[in-house]
Design a protein around this motif. Structure first.
Motif, PDB file in Angstrom:
ATOM      1  N   UNK A   1       0.809  -1.223   0.000  1.00 36.78           N
ATOM      2  CA  UNK A   1       0.000   0.000   0.000  1.00 36.78           C
ATOM      3  C   UNK A   1       0.836   1.263   0.000  1.00 36.78           C
ATOM      4  N   UNK A   2       1.743   1.437   0.972  1.00 31.80           N
ATOM      5  CA  UNK A   2       2.554   2.666   0.960  1.00 31.80           C
ATOM      6  C   UNK A   2       3.559   2.725  -0.182  1.00 31.80           C
ATOM      7  N   UNK A   3       4.111   1.573  -0.583  1.00 35.36           N
ATOM      8  CA  UNK A   3       5.138   1.578  -1.630  1.00 35.36           C
ATOM      9  C   UNK A   3       4.550   1.962  -2.982  1.00 35.36           C
ATOM     10  N   UNK A   4       3.462   1.338  -3.377  1.00 35.99           N
ATOM     11  CA  UNK A   4       2.826   1.645  -4.654  1.00 35.99           C
ATOM     12  C   UNK A   4       2.052   2.954  -4.566  1.00 35.99           C
ATOM     13  N   UNK A   5       1.363   3.178  -3.462  1.00 35.85           N
ATOM     14  CA  UNK A   5       0.602   4.419  -3.302  1.00 35.85           C
ATOM     15  C   UNK A   5       1.467   5.652  -3.410  1.00 35.85           C
ATOM     16  N   UNK A   6       2.626   5.616  -2.774  1.00 28.64           N
ATOM     17  CA  UNK A   6       3.525   6.775  -2.822  1.00 28.64           C
ATOM     18  C   UNK A   6       4.035   7.021  -4.238  1.00 28.64           C
ATOM     19  N   UNK A   7       4.324   5.958  -4.969  1.00 26.91           N
ATOM     20  CA  UNK A   7       4.786   6.163  -6.346  1.00 26.91           C
ATOM     21  C   UNK A   7       3.695   6.771  -7.217  1.00 26.91           C
ATOM     22  N   UNK A   8       2.463   6.328  -7.049  1.00 29.66           N
ATOM     23  CA  UNK A   8       1.373   6.911  -7.829  1.00 29.66           C
ATOM     24  C   UNK A   8       1.133   8.369  -7.441  1.00 29.66           C
ATOM     25  N   UNK A   9       1.260   8.689  -6.174  1.00 28.29           N
ATOM     26  CA  UNK A   9       1.152  10.090  -5.747  1.00 28.29           C
ATOM     27  C   UNK A   9       2.213  10.927  -6.449  1.00 28.29           C
ATOM     28  N   UNK A  10       3.412  10.404  -6.521  1.00 23.10           N
ATOM     29  CA  UNK A  10       4.506  11.157  -7.149  1.00 23.10           C
ATOM     30  C   UNK A  10       4.261  11.367  -8.633  1.00 23.10           C
ATOM     31  N   UNK A  11       3.675  10.407  -9.286  1.00 19.72           N
ATOM     32  CA  UNK A  11       3.401  10.565 -10.715  1.00 19.72           C
ATOM     33  C   UNK A  11       2.245  11.517 -10.971  1.00 19.72           C
TER      34      UNK A  11
ATOM     35  N   UNK B   1      16.497   1.153 -18.622  1.00 22.69           N
ATOM     36  CA  UNK B   1      16.613  -0.037 -17.780  1.00 22.69           C
ATOM     37  C   UNK B   1      15.288  -0.284 -17.077  1.00 22.69           C
ATOM     38  N   UNK B   2      15.224  -1.372 -16.324  1.00 19.35           N
ATOM     39  CA  UNK B   2      14.026  -1.684 -15.556  1.00 19.35           C
ATOM     40  C   UNK B   2      13.763  -0.639 -14.476  1.00 19.35           C
ATOM     41  N   UNK B   3      14.750   0.211 -14.208  1.00 25.50           N
ATOM     42  CA  UNK B   3      14.598   1.268 -13.210  1.00 25.50           C
ATOM     43  C   UNK B   3      13.966   2.526 -13.794  1.00 25.50           C
ATOM     44  N   UNK B   4      13.450   2.447 -15.019  1.00 21.58           N
ATOM     45  CA  UNK B   4      12.713   3.546 -15.640  1.00 21.58           C
ATOM     46  C   UNK B   4      13.663   4.578 -16.232  1.00 21.58           C
ATOM     47  N   UNK B   5      13.116   5.702 -16.646  1.00 20.20           N
ATOM     48  CA  UNK B   5      13.902   6.766 -17.268  1.00 20.20           C
ATOM     49  C   UNK B   5      14.719   7.532 -16.237  1.00 20.20           C
ATOM     50  N   UNK B   6      14.251   7.531 -14.996  1.00 22.54           N
ATOM     51  CA  UNK B   6      14.910   8.303 -13.930  1.00 22.54           C
ATOM     52  C   UNK B   6      14.707   7.567 -12.606  1.00 22.54           C
ATOM     53  N   UNK B   7      15.562   7.815 -11.623  1.00 23.74           N
ATOM     54  CA  UNK B   7      15.444   7.112 -10.337  1.00 23.74           C
ATOM     55  C   UNK B   7      14.152   7.486  -9.612  1.00 23.74           C
ATOM     56  N   UNK B   8      13.461   6.493  -9.083  1.00 22.70           N
ATOM     57  CA  UNK B   8      12.183   6.720  -8.410  1.00 22.70           C
ATOM     58  C   UNK B   8      12.330   7.549  -7.148  1.00 22.70           C
ATOM     59  N   UNK B   9      13.508   7.522  -6.530  1.00 22.58           N
ATOM     60  CA  UNK B   9      13.721   8.248  -5.274  1.00 22.58           C
ATOM     61  C   UNK B   9      14.672   9.432  -5.439  1.00 22.58           C
ATOM     62  N   UNK B  10      14.819   9.934  -6.663  1.00 24.03           N
ATOM     63  CA  UNK B  10      15.777  11.013  -6.892  1.00 24.03           C
ATOM     64  C   UNK B  10      15.416  12.250  -6.081  1.00 24.03           C
ATOM     65  N   UNK B  11      16.416  12.772  -5.390  1.00 21.16           N
ATOM     66  CA  UNK B  11      16.235  13.979  -4.591  1.00 21.16           C
ATOM     67  C   UNK B  11      17.017  15.134  -5.198  1.00 21.16           C
ATOM     68  N   UNK B  12      16.425  16.309  -5.157  1.00 18.74           N
ATOM     69  CA  UNK B  12      17.125  17.497  -5.653  1.00 18.74           C
ATOM     70  C   UNK B  12      18.377  17.690  -4.811  1.00 18.74           C
ATOM     71  N   UNK B  13      19.542  17.800  -5.431  1.00 18.25           N
ATOM     72  CA  UNK B  13      20.791  17.905  -4.670  1.00 18.25           C
ATOM     73  C   UNK B  13      20.737  19.014  -3.618  1.00 18.25           C
ATOM     74  N   UNK B  14      21.213  18.677  -2.436  1.00 16.95           N
ATOM     75  CA  UNK B  14      21.250  19.638  -1.343  1.00 16.95           C
ATOM     76  C   UNK B  14      19.946  19.767  -0.592  1.00 16.95           C
ATOM     77  N   UNK B  15      18.941  18.960  -0.966  1.00 16.21           N
ATOM     78  CA  UNK B  15      17.639  19.025  -0.300  1.00 16.21           C
ATOM     79  C   UNK B  15      17.158  17.597  -0.034  1.00 16.21           C
ATOM     80  N   UNK B  16      16.022  17.502   0.647  1.00 14.19           N
ATOM     81  CA  UNK B  16      15.368  16.206   0.803  1.00 14.19           C
ATOM     82  C   UNK B  16      14.083  16.143  -0.018  1.00 14.19           C
ATOM     83  N   UNK B  17      13.972  17.042  -0.999  1.00 16.36           N
ATOM     84  CA  UNK B  17      12.789  17.099  -1.849  1.00 16.36           C
ATOM     85  C   UNK B  17      12.920  16.066  -2.957  1.00 16.36           C
ATOM     86  N   UNK B  18      11.932  15.170  -3.063  1.00 14.08           N
ATOM     87  CA  UNK B  18      11.944  14.118  -4.075  1.00 14.08           C
ATOM     88  C   UNK B  18      11.305  14.651  -5.353  1.00 14.08           C
TER      89      UNK B  18
END
Length: 779
Positions: free
Chosen positions: A549-559, A653-670
């Motif tokens: 629930x949290x793993x898939x739900x969070x990814x859909x929220x991000x998209x 790759x199977x990891x998509x076009x970009x990392x699912x947990x990529x954070x803006x450098x110097x921040x914790x913003x995903x």
């Protein structure tokens, strides 16, 4: 293997004069230059009337004893007997409201049914006194805002009471005020009522002044439509120009509702359009979402991708002449050319926008890529895969996992097809690729999560792994014994079947490991089960894990909504995944509904700098084209997004076009799509918008019947550009839903006001808005 010589082409962007330019050409520096320099303020003079005035129009005042608004004609005529001369006294309260220095204050307008003129005040107490004392005054609400005290660059607005007419007169001209005091004793000076501006700016409204030659009074309005109505309808109203500039009223309920409707549509589609925003406003958020759920799938029908072969034939060959149906078949059916063009045409114009957006999100979670080999570049292979994702977008997550696991496209991509049990004599073991990615990327992730998506820590404060290598091996064993379904009507001639992607994989019991398998949470599959029983048991084991629930739900929220949702947001969505309200677990329709209607999605995010969704290249392209009102056949738009780092249906790759947990450098913003955002892709985005606006977009493909290319019709924007304020307002409405940040609007307005040519002003306005970071981060 077949030839692929017809599958590539260089994108051609044509200049309006017919010349061709390379896509990499940077042409934006001269436009950016318009944004710098010394601001030239236009000094406006104020027309001094020979006599004071008052007048008619307003945001529809109610008739006495009626819930309906009177017409303009009704409001021009007194509806009660005219008062006696002795009753014409100044409309003043005994005390004036105390206003905070420098603060903006609302200016109210009231219509006097007895005299047919208007009264304006910035005092809430005066307004209340008038409405409580004189029933002939109809309240017309806030018409603009002004300043309570003078400030640098402001002017004072003075008020007079005309004892002869019983009307008030307002002026921001000190010389006009002095002339009135010296010339007309019937005018009682009531002093300063508020302060305004002599000059134009993005956040200001011109207050227009009219002189009513019949009543010898003045009328003021900051409503452009009302101004035009008076000019068009009442010839005895003499227009005297702009009296001063005021501030726009605070957004009312209707404006706020439209902005939220815009945000909902932007989150749930490939870009907001005026028509869809209007629908969302009229229906309400919940009803609009339900309407989207009910839309039929546009998808990729089998009739369009009928050629279920991996190889050329006499009827489908790249060797044929380019103007023949045989060659066209090869391009459309043996490459992803037609499929990717349809992805964009569906995104731009098909009605099932929410299903497409969710399917696009799922395709970036459950990745199958054309990068693997020519099999994955065949149209029907990818069409069947993406149609399956669209069909499951609002279904049950367990059913989605089952269809993904049995898909021959996934079986080929992650090596589950023909995955055999261990063979000690040959020294082979089951392939672990699909098993590992099912756990790591498709369902639970690598660490245990609380329901709000935050890590579950052990006694030492360390994250707890969700699985280890023994579990991966057990799942790999559970997924043995599957191969391609036979081609329809074909009897296999040997053990290894031809690669057919038009039907789910079928079980091959002789290849299946029938031993017991210990899976997640200490649960095991019993020995002796058939391949399908083991698959269903393994997927049920994954499906019931609390992480899903949290793993898939969070990814859909991000998209769909925001890259950094709060834990509370994730928790609410995960709770719906666990139980949709009817006891069902994994209802994706309920999950999507919860994501879009959650308070965090629907609340205005202005105060939260972490909130927002950086548009991936495909969503950026479609949002701009839909907002600008472009026409497109989708052809070569995949080349555009590839230059931006996202080659549609060719994830690296199977990891998509970009990392699912990529954070803006110097921040914790995903912000996952920013993982591919760099100097080159920034310029690619700018160059695309510039090509659409100055190079006539993408030319039609002469080899494709019915091709129209991709073009923005600039004429409607040029018509608006005659008035910079109207152009900025339209850009704000179309691309921000009325929520353009004030600083952005001010910069845009000042820049466009310096451009004299309407055509150039329109193109520049669209360019600056679309390439602004404020648009590229959907909020």
């Amino acid at each position: 293997m077949r030839a692929r010589n017809g599958s590539t082409r260089t994108l051609s962007l044509q200049h309006r004069d017919g010349r061709h330019a390379a896509p990499g050409r940077l042409t934006v520096l001269w436009i950016a230059g318009w944004s710098v320099g010394i601001a030239a303020w236009l000094v406006l003079s104020f027309a001094a009337g020979a006599a004071p005035m008052a007048s008619p129009v307003a945001p529809e005042a109610a008739k006495p004893g009626s819930g309906t608004a009177p017409s303009l004609r009704q409001r021009l005529k007194p509806t009660t007997p005219s008062p006696s001369r002795s009753a014409l006294t100044p409309v003043r309260t005994s005390s004036r409201a105390t206003l905070k220095a420098g603060a903006a204050t609302d200016v109210y307008r009231m219509f006097n049914r007895s005299t047919g003129v208007h009264f304006y005040t910035a005092s809430a107490s005066e307004r209340a006194f008038v409405l409580a004392t004189w029933p002939q005054f109809a309240d017309e609400g806030v018409v603009w805002r002004a300043l309570s005290t003078s400030d640098a660059g402001t002017v004072t607005v003075w008020r007079f009471f005309n004892r002869d007419t019983g009307a008030h007169f307002y002026t921001a001209s000190d010389s006009e005020r002095a002339r009135i005091l010296a010339t007309w004793p019937q005018f009682a000076d009531e002093g300063a009522v508020y302060h305004a501006y002599p000059d134009d700016a993005a956040d200001r409204l011109p207050v227009h002044r009219f002189y009513n030659t019949q009543t010898r009074t003045h009328f003021y309005t900051a409503d452009e439509a009302e101004k035009d109505l008076v000019l068009r309808t009442w010839p005895w109203f003499a227009y005297e120009g702009i009296a001063y500039y005021a501030l726009a009223p605070s957004p009312g309920p209707q404006a706020l509702a439209r902005r939220d409707a815009f945000r909902l549509v932007d989150q749930a589609t490939f870009g907001a359009t005026p028509a869809e925003v209007d629908r969302a406003v009229s229906m309400g958020a919940a009803a609009w979402v339900e309407d989207q759920f009910a839309r039929a799938s546009s998808g990729y029908p089998k009739a369009s991708y009928f050629y279920e072969s991996l190889d050329e034939s006499t009827n489908c060959s790249f060797s044929a002449a380019r103007d023949t149906a045989i060659y066209r078949c090869a391009v459309d059916q043996l490459t992803l050319f037609k499929l990717r063009a349809q992805f964009f045409t569906n995104a731009l114009s098909a009605p099932d926008q929410l299903r497409q957006r969710v399917a696009w999100a799922l395709s970036q979670i459950f990745v199958v890529s054309g990068m693997k080999d020519p099999d994955m570049e065949t149209a029907y292979v990818q069409a069947r895969w993406h149609q399956m994702l669209a069909d499951n977008a609002f279904g049950n997550f367990e059913g989605l996992l089952y269809d993904i696991t049995r898909s021959p496209a996934m079986g080929h991509y992650l090596d589950m097809v023909d995955n055999a049990k261990a063979d000690p004599e040959e020294g082979t073991e089951p392939n672990e690729n699909f098993a590992r990615e099912l756990l790591q990327l498709f369902s639970i992730g690598t660490y245990e999560l609380k329901r709000d998506g935050t890590p579950l820590l052990d006694a030492l404060g360390q994250p707890v792994p969700t699985y280890g290598q023994p579990e991966v091996k057990a799942f790999a064993r559970a997924f043995t014994g599957w191969t391609y379904a036979p081609y329809p009507g074909m009897v296999p001639k040997h053990d290894e079947r031809p690669r057919y992607y038009g039907a789910p994989m079928e079980a091959e019991p002789s290849l299946h490991d029938t031993g017991a398998k210990r899976l997640l949470m200490g649960l095991s599959l019993p020995p002796g089960q058939a391949p399908d029983s083991d698959v269903r048991g393994a997927l049920r084991n994954v499906f019931l894990h609390p992480n899903v629930g949290p793993f898939i739900g969070r990814q859909l929220i991000r998209h769909l909504v925001t890259g950094s949702p709060t834990p509370a947001y994730v928790d609410r969505v995960a709770a719906v995944f666990e139980n949709d309200g009817t006891g069902m677990r994994g209802n994706l329709k309920a999950v999507v509904r919860a994501i879009l209607l959650d308070p965090e999605a629907r609340s205005v995010p202005d105060a939260n700098p972490r909130y927002g969704r950086f548009r991936d290249p495909a969503s950026f392209v479609t949002a701009f084209l839909r907002g600008a009102g472009a026409q497109s056949d989708g052809i070569w738009l995949d080349e555009v997004t590839r230059a931006m780092g996202q080659n549609v249906y060719y994830a690296p790759s199977v990891f998509n076009y970009f990392p699912a947990e990529y954070r803006i450098p110097g921040t914790d913003v995903v912000a996952p799509p920013m993982g591919i955002h760099n100097t080159n892709t920034v310029l690619a985005r700018s160059n695309f918008v510039h090509a659409m606006l100055w190079w006539d977009g993408i030319e039609r493909d002469d080899e494709v019947p019915g091709s129209i290319g991709t073009h923005v019709t600039i004429a409607p924007w040029v018509a608006l550009a005659a008035d910079t304020r109207k152009l900025v307002a339209a850009l704000d409405d179309r691309f921000f839903g009325g929520g353009m940040p004030p600083a952005t609007k001010a910069t845009l307005y000042d820049t466009l006001a310096r451009i004299d040519d309407a055509d150039e002003r329109a193109r520049t306005g669209l360019f600056l808005v679309a390439t602004s970071f404020q648009f590229q981060v959907a909020r």
